[in-house]
Design a protein around this motif. Structure first.
Motif, PDB file in Angstrom:
ATOM      1  N   ASN A 101     -70.969   5.466-101.947  1.00  0.00           N
ATOM      2  CA  ASN A 101     -69.767   5.132-102.846  1.00  0.00           C
ATOM      3  C   ASN A 101     -68.502   5.528-102.307  1.00  0.00           C
ATOM      4  O   ASN A 101     -68.341   6.087-101.060  1.00  0.00           O
ATOM      5  CB  ASN A 101     -70.258   5.410-104.140  1.00  0.00           C
ATOM      6  CG  ASN A 101     -70.643   6.703-104.351  1.00  0.00           C
ATOM      7  OD1 ASN A 101     -69.924   7.630-103.600  1.00  0.00           O
ATOM      8  ND2 ASN A 101     -71.499   7.254-105.008  1.00  0.00           N
ATOM      9  N   GLU A 102     -67.714   5.591-103.179  1.00  0.00           N
ATOM     10  CA  GLU A 102     -66.336   5.695-103.012  1.00  0.00           C
ATOM     11  C   GLU A 102     -66.175   7.353-102.374  1.00  0.00           C
ATOM     12  O   GLU A 102     -65.045   7.820-101.830  1.00  0.00           O
ATOM     13  CB  GLU A 102     -65.310   5.817-104.111  1.00  0.00           C
ATOM     14  CG  GLU A 102     -65.729   6.536-105.276  1.00  0.00           C
ATOM     15  CD  GLU A 102     -66.717   5.888-106.238  1.00  0.00           C
ATOM     16  OE1 GLU A 102     -66.850   6.569-107.042  1.00  0.00           O
ATOM     17  OE2 GLU A 102     -67.080   4.865-105.837  1.00  0.00           O
ATOM     18  N   ASP A 103     -67.399   8.184-102.658  1.00  0.00           N
ATOM     19  CA  ASP A 103     -67.405   9.621-102.306  1.00  0.00           C
ATOM     20  C   ASP A 103     -67.619   9.848-100.994  1.00  0.00           C
ATOM     21  O   ASP A 103     -67.664  10.891-100.429  1.00  0.00           O
ATOM     22  CB  ASP A 103     -68.093  10.358-103.319  1.00  0.00           C
ATOM     23  CG  ASP A 103     -67.327  10.184-104.689  1.00  0.00           C
ATOM     24  OD1 ASP A 103     -66.300  10.465-104.939  1.00  0.00           O
ATOM     25  OD2 ASP A 103     -68.242  10.621-105.787  1.00  0.00           O
ATOM     26  N   THR A 104     -68.104   8.761-100.284  1.00  0.00           N
ATOM     27  CA  THR A 104     -68.676   8.895 -99.104  1.00  0.00           C
ATOM     28  C   THR A 104     -67.689   8.791 -97.947  1.00  0.00           C
ATOM     29  O   THR A 104     -66.798   7.925 -97.850  1.00  0.00           O
ATOM     30  CB  THR A 104     -69.799   7.565 -98.575  1.00  0.00           C
ATOM     31  OG1 THR A 104     -70.706   7.643 -99.603  1.00  0.00           O
ATOM     32  CG2 THR A 104     -70.336   7.717 -97.150  1.00  0.00           C
ATOM     33  N   LYS A 105     -67.412   9.900 -97.301  1.00  0.00           N
ATOM     34  CA  LYS A 105     -66.160  10.069 -96.355  1.00  0.00           C
ATOM     35  C   LYS A 105     -66.387   9.885 -94.790  1.00  0.00           C
ATOM     36  O   LYS A 105     -65.353   9.597 -94.216  1.00  0.00           O
ATOM     37  CB  LYS A 105     -65.476  11.564 -96.553  1.00  0.00           C
ATOM     38  CG  LYS A 105     -65.100  11.767 -97.980  1.00  0.00           C
ATOM     39  CD  LYS A 105     -64.201  10.800 -98.611  1.00  0.00           C
ATOM     40  CE  LYS A 105     -63.806  11.096-100.298  1.00  0.00           C
ATOM     41  NZ  LYS A 105     -62.902   9.894-100.743  1.00  0.00           N
ATOM     42  N   ARG A 106     -67.618   9.930 -94.297  1.00  0.00           N
ATOM     43  CA  ARG A 106     -67.972   9.605 -92.995  1.00  0.00           C
ATOM     44  C   ARG A 106     -69.089   8.839 -93.002  1.00  0.00           C
ATOM     45  O   ARG A 106     -70.113   8.920 -93.763  1.00  0.00           O
ATOM     46  CB  ARG A 106     -67.862  10.971 -92.377  1.00  0.00           C
ATOM     47  CG  ARG A 106     -69.020  11.925 -92.637  1.00  0.00           C
ATOM     48  CD  ARG A 106     -68.919  13.127 -91.958  1.00  0.00           C
ATOM     49  NE  ARG A 106     -69.924  14.071 -92.512  1.00  0.00           N
ATOM     50  CZ  ARG A 106     -70.177  15.432 -92.045  1.00  0.00           C
ATOM     51  NH1 ARG A 106     -69.359  15.710 -91.095  1.00  0.00           N
ATOM     52  NH2 ARG A 106     -71.146  16.122 -92.311  1.00  0.00           N
TER      53      ARG A 106
END
Length: 730
Positions: A699-704
């Motif tokens: 989701n939007e918290d996935t950064k890589r």
């Protein structure tokens, strides 16, 4: 048998007990072509004389039945089969005349029944014997007398009278048959050779004394089963072949010397002989012929004897030539018995060494003492002993003109040679009676006259040594006397000199053209690169040795070797050498390097784990009442093009919900090391907020970009309806 005058490389010392030096006023060597004394130098030998063989065969009634018991016999059938084999063994210049005893019965004046020649094909020879009927009448001695009389009238120098019988002769001469037969060899002309081979068949057959030394050879076949073996033994004696045993297998022989000929005889109803294979080559047979039992046609006159053939008599003969030493396997099938008959391929030669132990050149013998050695040699000029030659008896004589000046010259004896001519005659008897004879003529020269060279050290450029050699020839002065104090040859002496009289040797890879200059004593040497390739030529200080010898007016002129130095300057630019190297060799290394890099690219290319299923199972779990459970398969597909690109990691697409399910984005995966893979389009999937990896929502918290493996669980959710679960290795 090749008879060669060979000057080998083996020191022969006169034994301590050797006879004193024999004075020979003349001696002679004739070598092949260029007069060299190498292994290939051949001297003409007395060609083996073609044989004339008059064979008398007993075709009387006792060959068909036992006259005491009236039991029918097949002795005639075995004798005829053996005779068919015998005819197939003839050499090209041989003649075989067959006399049937029955043709001379009741006082008739019989004659030759069949004549076959070695010039005919082996199949034609065998057929003539096969078609010859046996008659079953009497055993008159007049048949033997007629065969001998015809031999006596023949001009052949190599005569054989062969007698095959199983009983007593009728009308025998005074003193008995044996006395008459034993007189035949001694009655022959002195310059002709007649020998008798007598084969008695059966226990009751009369015997004669075996006396090979006087040309009488006797053998007995106690039973008709032994007839073929005894007959082939006579064939070996007459045709100068011998039996060689098989080696590790029945179809393999392993001679320790080269063989001029191998005759293979395989017996069996379905016997066949194909090619022979050694360690280095394949030998097809020179000729092949089948031999077999024959019916016996009934003669025109009244004949009551039953002719019973032995229908087990079947075989095939194949002739092979130039069989090399070592294991040779023959393609033989269907044979119950195999025999190999051979002729050795050895040179018969002579070697002379001077007092220092050095081998003398064939065309450079001068007066002095020499150690003489002669005998059988292999292709490398080594004197040989082999069980395939047997015990050899040698004899040698020396002649000056027609006068015998030495009645006996032993191998290893020291002899003294003076200027002039001599003829050496050397004989060998081997393998129980086979013979070889060499007549060798030698011219002995006056002692060598000293000659020498004057040559200045010279420098040339390597670029001048190509195919179109542009270097100025190196001028060498050649004359009488020693280096530094030369006198000129006469015009007559110089006329005897040719470029072949000179030898130029060097440890480098250069070679030299030799030519004679315009003036007496001028020799021109032109250095050349190997195969005209200046890039391959050695450069720097090149040692050169120059030698010369020639014959004039039966005197040897021999130069003291001159050792000098040729300087070859390397005038080829480094870049030119590199470009030439690259054009010749470097491009191959470059290509090999590129191929190696590509290979490494394939070896170390990141690939997907083999545990990943191409159609992994998908399980749908209902999330609301009334929603049905749903199952199906995902789809994992590797991109085809990238599979064949070295170094580039494989890529694949993954559908992780059943076909027909909407709202989910297809995953794009990139292979990594150790079975790992990376999700490339993670941002697009995270925007959907409906996929979790190992329970972790994207989701939007996935950064890589997430990392997956074959055991990663993928969860895809249709809100308030179904949750789909997938494992790539399931």
């Amino acid at each position: 048998m090749i008879v060669a005058l060979l000057f080998g490389a083996f020191i022969t010392a006169a034994p301590a007990s050797a006879a004193p030096a024999a004075e020979i006023p003349t001696a002679a060597v004739t070598a092949a072509g260029d007069g060299s004394a190498r292994c290939a130098a051949v001297v003409s030998a007395d060609a083996p004389a073609g044989r004339e063989i008059n064979l008398v065969i007993d075709d009387s009634g006792s060959m068909f039945r036992d006259l005491k018991t009236e039991v029918t016999l097949d002795r005639w059938s075995k004798a005829k089969y053996a005779l068919e084999v015998f005819a197939a063994m003839l050499a090209p210049d041989d003649v075989l005349n067959v006399y049937r005893m029955s043709d001379f019965s009741q006082g008739r004046s019989g004659s030759v029944a069949v004549t076959v020649t070695g010039a005919e094909s082996t199949s034609a020879r065998a057929k003539q014997i096969h078609d010859m009927p046996m008659q079953g009448v009497d055993t008159p001695f007049s048949s033997v007398a007629k065969a001998q009389q015809d031999l006596a009238a023949s001009q052949s120098m190599n005569k054989w009278l062969v007698i095959i019988t199983d009983g007593e002769f009728e009308d025998t001469p005074a003193g008995g048959a044996e006395k008459q037969i034993r007189s035949y060899p001694t009655a022959a002309d002195a310059d002709q050779r007649l020998r008798v081979a007598y084969l008695a068949i059966g226990e009751d057959a009369p015997a004669i004394a075996d006396d090979p030394g006087h040309g009488i050879h006797f053998s007995k076949a106690p039973d008709s089963q032994d007839l073929l073996e005894e007959m082939t033994g006579f064939a070996n004696l007459i045709f100068e072949r011998n039996l060689i045993a098989s080696a590790s297998q029945p179809n393999v022989i392993d001679p320790d010397i080269d063989l001029a000929e191998v005759l293979v005889f395989a017996q069996g109803a379905k016997a066949s002989i194909g090619d022979a294979v050694s360690e280095s080559r394949t030998y097809p047979p020179e000729s092949t012929v089948s031999v077999r039992w024959a019916e016996n046609a009934k003669p025109a006159d009244d004949w009551v004897l039953e002719a019973k053939p032995d229908k087990d008599l079947n075989g095939v003969l194949a002739r092979f030539t130039d069989v090399e030493r070592g294991p040779t396997q023959f393609d033989i099938t269907g044979a119950s018995d195999i025999a190999y008959f051979y002729k050795p391929a050895v040179n018969f030669g002579i070697e002379l060494r001077d007092e220092s132990g050095a081998v003398v050149d064939a065309d450079k013998i001068v007066g002095g003492e020499y150690t003489l050695r002669y005998g059988f040699m292999d292709a490398d000029c080594a004197f040989i002993e082999s069980p395939l030659i047997g015990d050899v008896t040698y004899s040698a004589r020396a002649f000056s003109g027609e006068e015998m000046i030495l009645e006996s010259v032993e191998s290893g004896q020291t002899i003294s040679l003076d200027r002039g001519d001599v003829r050496l005659e050397v004989d060998a008897e081997y393998l129980g009676g086979n013979t070889a004879h060499a007549t060798i003529d030698v011219t002995v020269l006056q002692p060598a006259r000293a000659t020498g060279f004057d040559m200045a050290e010279t420098a040339v450029a390597v670029t001048e040594l190509g195919e179109e050699a542009t270097a100025e020839p190196i001028a060498v002065e050649y004359g009488l006397g020693e280096t530094g104090a030369l006198t000129s040859f006469t015009d007559e002496e110089w006329a005897a000199v040719s470029p072949e009289a000179f030898s130029v040797t060097t440890p480098s890879n250069l070679f030299f053209d030799v030519a004679l200059g315009d003036s007496v004593g001028e020799v021109l040497l032109t250095p050349r690169a190997p195969d005209g390739d200046v890039y391959a030529a050695d450069t720097g200080e090149i040692p050169v040795t120059l030698e010369a010898s020639f014959v004039y007016d039966e005197q040897l002129y021999q130069a003291t070797p001159l050792e000098s130095t040729l300087t070859v300057d390397d005038d080829i630019a480094a870049w030119d050498r590199f470009t030439n190297w690259f054009a010749e060799t470097g491009w191959k290394w470059l290509l090999a390097l590129i191929l190696l890099v590509i290979l490494l690219g394939y070896l170390f290319k990141p690939r997907f784990s083999k545990k990943i299923k191409r159609r992994p199972a998908v399980t749908g779990i209902p999330m609301s009442i009334g929603v049905k459970a749903e199952t199906g398969n995902g789809k994992f597909q590797v991109q085809p093009l990238r599979k064949y690109l070295p170094f580039f990691a494989d890529r694949a697409t993954l559908n992780y919900v059943p076909q027909g399910t909407f709202g989910f984005r297809q995953m794009t995966l990139k292979a990594g090391r150790s079975g790992k893979m990376t999700l490339l389009n993670w941002k697009q999937i995270a925007d959907k907020k409906n996929v979790a990896l190992n329970g972790n929502d994207l989701n939007e918290d996935t950064k890589r970009a997430p990392t997956l493996s074959a055991s990663t669980s993928i969860t895809a959710t249709v809100p308030n309806q179904t949750r789909f679960e997938l494992y790539l290795n399931n």
